[in-house]
Design a protein around this motif. Sequence first.
Motif, PDB file in Angstrom:
ATOM      1  N   ALA A 274       0.817  -1.210   0.000  1.00 22.57           N
ATOM      2  CA  ALA A 274       0.000   0.000   0.000  1.00 22.57           C
ATOM      3  C   ALA A 274       0.855   1.265   0.000  1.00 22.57           C
ATOM      4  N   THR A 275       2.122   1.164   0.451  1.00 21.53           N
ATOM      5  CA  THR A 275       2.973   2.355   0.492  1.00 21.53           C
ATOM      6  C   THR A 275       3.847   2.478  -0.754  1.00 21.53           C
ATOM      7  N   SER A 276       3.800   1.479  -1.632  1.00 19.47           N
ATOM      8  CA  SER A 276       4.794   1.426  -2.709  1.00 19.47           C
ATOM      9  C   SER A 276       4.447   2.374  -3.853  1.00 19.47           C
ATOM     10  N   ALA A 277       5.476   2.711  -4.635  1.00 18.53           N
ATOM     11  CA  ALA A 277       5.270   3.561  -5.804  1.00 18.53           C
ATOM     12  C   ALA A 277       4.357   2.854  -6.814  1.00 18.53           C
ATOM     13  N   ASP A 278       4.454   1.522  -6.862  1.00 13.80           N
ATOM     14  CA  ASP A 278       3.598   0.762  -7.779  1.00 13.80           C
ATOM     15  C   ASP A 278       2.125   1.013  -7.509  1.00 13.80           C
ATOM     16  N   PHE A 279       1.789   1.203  -6.232  1.00 10.44           N
ATOM     17  CA  PHE A 279       0.389   1.392  -5.877  1.00 10.44           C
ATOM     18  C   PHE A 279      -0.113   2.739  -6.398  1.00 10.44           C
ATOM     19  N   THR A 280       0.715   3.779  -6.261  1.00  6.27           N
ATOM     20  CA  THR A 280       0.343   5.079  -6.836  1.00  6.27           C
ATOM     21  C   THR A 280       0.173   4.954  -8.344  1.00  6.27           C
ATOM     22  N   LEU A 281       1.099   4.222  -8.973  1.00  4.44           N
ATOM     23  CA  LEU A 281       1.011   4.053 -10.427  1.00  4.44           C
ATOM     24  C   LEU A 281      -0.299   3.366 -10.790  1.00  4.44           C
ATOM     25  N   THR A 282      -0.729   2.401  -9.947  1.00  2.45           N
ATOM     26  CA  THR A 282      -2.000   1.730 -10.205  1.00  2.45           C
ATOM     27  C   THR A 282      -3.147   2.737 -10.213  1.00  2.45           C
ATOM     28  N   ILE A 283      -3.147   3.646  -9.226  1.00  2.00           N
ATOM     29  CA  ILE A 283      -4.217   4.649  -9.165  1.00  2.00           C
ATOM     30  C   ILE A 283      -4.173   5.529 -10.411  1.00  2.00           C
ATOM     31  N   LEU A 284      -2.956   5.907 -10.797  1.00  3.06           N
ATOM     32  CA  LEU A 284      -2.791   6.736 -11.992  1.00  3.06           C
ATOM     33  C   LEU A 284      -3.342   5.998 -13.221  1.00  3.06           C
ATOM     34  N   VAL A 285      -3.012   4.708 -13.328  1.00  5.39           N
ATOM     35  CA  VAL A 285      -3.497   3.900 -14.452  1.00  5.39           C
ATOM     36  C   VAL A 285      -5.024   3.910 -14.470  1.00  5.39           C
ATOM     37  N   ILE A 286      -5.641   3.737 -13.284  1.00  8.17           N
ATOM     38  CA  ILE A 286      -7.108   3.712 -13.207  1.00  8.17           C
ATOM     39  C   ILE A 286      -7.692   5.022 -13.719  1.00  8.17           C
ATOM     40  N   VAL A 287      -7.136   6.141 -13.232  1.00  6.09           N
ATOM     41  CA  VAL A 287      -7.690   7.444 -13.614  1.00  6.09           C
ATOM     42  C   VAL A 287      -7.543   7.666 -15.124  1.00  6.09           C
ATOM     43  N   VAL A 288      -6.387   7.283 -15.676  1.00  2.00           N
ATOM     44  CA  VAL A 288      -6.185   7.489 -17.107  1.00  2.00           C
ATOM     45  C   VAL A 288      -7.081   6.546 -17.923  1.00  2.00           C
ATOM     46  N   LEU A 289      -7.227   5.305 -17.467  1.00  2.00           N
ATOM     47  CA  LEU A 289      -8.125   4.367 -18.155  1.00  2.00           C
ATOM     48  C   LEU A 289      -9.537   4.926 -18.191  1.00  2.00           C
ATOM     49  N   GLY A 290      -9.999   5.452 -17.040  1.00  2.00           N
ATOM     50  CA  GLY A 290     -11.356   5.976 -16.953  1.00  2.00           C
ATOM     51  C   GLY A 290     -11.520   7.264 -17.750  1.00  2.00           C
ATOM     52  N   GLY A 291     -10.465   8.035 -17.834  1.00  2.00           N
ATOM     53  CA  GLY A 291     -10.546   9.305 -18.551  1.00  2.00           C
ATOM     54  C   GLY A 291     -10.183  10.455 -17.647  1.00  2.00           C
ATOM     55  N   VAL A 292      -9.035  11.097 -17.908  1.00  2.00           N
ATOM     56  CA  VAL A 292      -8.582  12.196 -17.049  1.00  2.00           C
ATOM     57  C   VAL A 292      -9.589  13.340 -17.123  1.00  2.00           C
ATOM     58  N   GLY A 293      -9.950  13.871 -15.962  1.00  2.00           N
ATOM     59  CA  GLY A 293     -10.852  15.014 -15.938  1.00  2.00           C
ATOM     60  C   GLY A 293     -12.318  14.629 -15.827  1.00  2.00           C
ATOM     61  N   SER A 294     -12.638  13.339 -15.746  1.00  2.00           N
ATOM     62  CA  SER A 294     -14.032  12.933 -15.651  1.00  2.00           C
ATOM     63  C   SER A 294     -14.274  12.183 -14.345  1.00  2.00           C
TER      64      SER A 294
END
Lengths: 359, 291
Positions: free
Chosen positions: A254-274
């Motif tokens: 939960a503290t790893s950089a990979d976890f942040t990247l996962t969140i970033l991936v989710i937001v970009v998959l869903g659509g940035v700004g939506s």
Amino acid sequence: MKSLARLSQRTWWMIGGAFVVLAALLPLLNISIPGVLPGATYTPGTLQLLALSLLFACLALSYHLLFGTAGMLSFGHALYFALGAYGLGIVLKQTDLTLIPALGLTLAIVIVAAYLLGSLSLRVTGISFAMVTLAFAQAGNVLVRRNPGLTGGEEGLRLDTTHIPDFLVGVVNTRNLYWISLALLVIVFVVVAWFEHSRAGHAVTATRENELRVRVLGLRPFGVKLMAFVIASVLASLVGMLHLLLQSGTTPRATSADFTLTILVIVVLGGVGSRWGAIVGGIIYTLLDQRLTALAASDAIAGLPAILRIPLSEPLFILGTLFILVVLFLPGGIAGAVRRLGTGAQVTPLARKQLEEAE
Amino acid sequence: MSTIVLLLITGLGLGALYFLVASGLSLIYGLMGVLNFAHGSFLTLGAFAGWELARRLGGESWVTLIASLLLGMVVGAIVAAATEFLLIRRLYNRHIEQVLVTVGLALATVALFDGIWGTDPIYVTAPPWLSQTTEILGARVPNDRFLLIAAAVLVLLAIVAFLRFTRFGLVIRAGVENRSMVTALGIDVRKAFTVVFAIGGAAAGLGGVLASHYFGYVSPQLGGSLLIFAFIVTVIGGLGSLAGAAIASVAVAVLQQFANYFLGGTGDLMVVLLLAVVLLVRPTGILGKKA
């Protein structure tokens, strides 16, 4: 056919409300979706997965506030999720506080930490901001791993259930946690929407577009950026606390950089700004991750030749590739694709405005 | 005294490793504005390529070691150039998307390496001399440190010579300074992008093979763990500055070693603290030119 883009704001809220009601009824219904859910919707295993996907939707929403609204590319958002999870876990273990005071204490710690670290990292912008947040998150990761007495080290922290109300403990009560997760999603959504429509939200969006211009207009961008940072961090920590209760513990992942990247991936998959995109992305990502893991262990994959078997048995490989394809060929992610479908690939005035805002 | 010498030389060795990763990162960022998250994967792939070769030829001979170092460089360069050509180039001037693509590539490739080579560390064999020690001022220094330092110095000299004495080097230096002006003069700066990626990939691939000898093993996580420190080094040194990366690599690694020894294993935290201080005092880094 009336296009999706032309539906009014109120219609969207009503559709959202209908989805919430439907989601709230799921634990009482017996619906099976083979291939998507592991079992009928009233079973604890399925509810656990659904609750997890709702939590990831919340987390994606909090990151959306940071990245989509305020335009701050943070690589350390996982730190605040972990602060919530580990904070609550440690407070419950080390003190005699019951759940609610423990939640309050953890929240206070998170606010102070987010305020201090936020005001430090916001001294720089752009890529440097990304690096600083990454470095702070990495420091958190090191602290968690180096203090096994307090955090459980590599093993992770088990939830101490002595001071937790009974209706939140045990497999039978998974559906209570599911309902709380749903409520949290609604709360996070309302907070994010409220912030975006507030004066501070408008100021922060303007700062994303052109910081110099905002300064010239006599506003101070630092304050509103810090506000967005702290709100996003607090929301992420709430998700972390609930995640701790749902999973009965937490791990250093939960503290790893990979976890942040996962969140970033989710937001970009869903659509940035939506906002909707972030929610849909979180749910789809969690379900996909779970199903791909199940697929990787299945016999159908084990029978394939090595050149197909190795890539297909790694969920992250498939998700990573999917992510690259979305970035290359589907700008705007799922939300952007839906918008284009609804308008018949033509750019409506509204979409043009949104595109220009997103630029 | 002997402890300080040992820590200093070990720090220099680790700094050499950081520099091999950070030099490519810094050049790429300086010219193209891309923060390359996939750089760690170039390094890991180089390390695995070197290990596969050493496994087939027998890892104890010097010929194998040199061959595996060269192979690591070549593999790193090819993969990096291919990444630039196939993925980055399509997103010309869209920096956030470029970062996102490299993030996706890093996630996917690490998972792929997990699938191919397994998640456990694989121990490497090296010529016996490397695992012996040499006595300097009373300190018994492991010999692999010297190999690392020599390699990093060679790479630094080679890159500096390339930038100073070749036509491509001239284009790259000019591009870092002012890219639109170079383009306006009718020079296709995109060729330089591929070259810069290839150079960075070669340095990372070489660093991968050396890292596998420094740590004694290869694993899919090797690149990622070094990458975070390389990022920190790049920011402290000043994004886009090669000399800054060299200075910061040594400073960060030596600080890390000393803090680990004298302050009870707090090396990683001290590095983050140093980053925070540098950003507060000088947000552009030691040798960075502008915000």
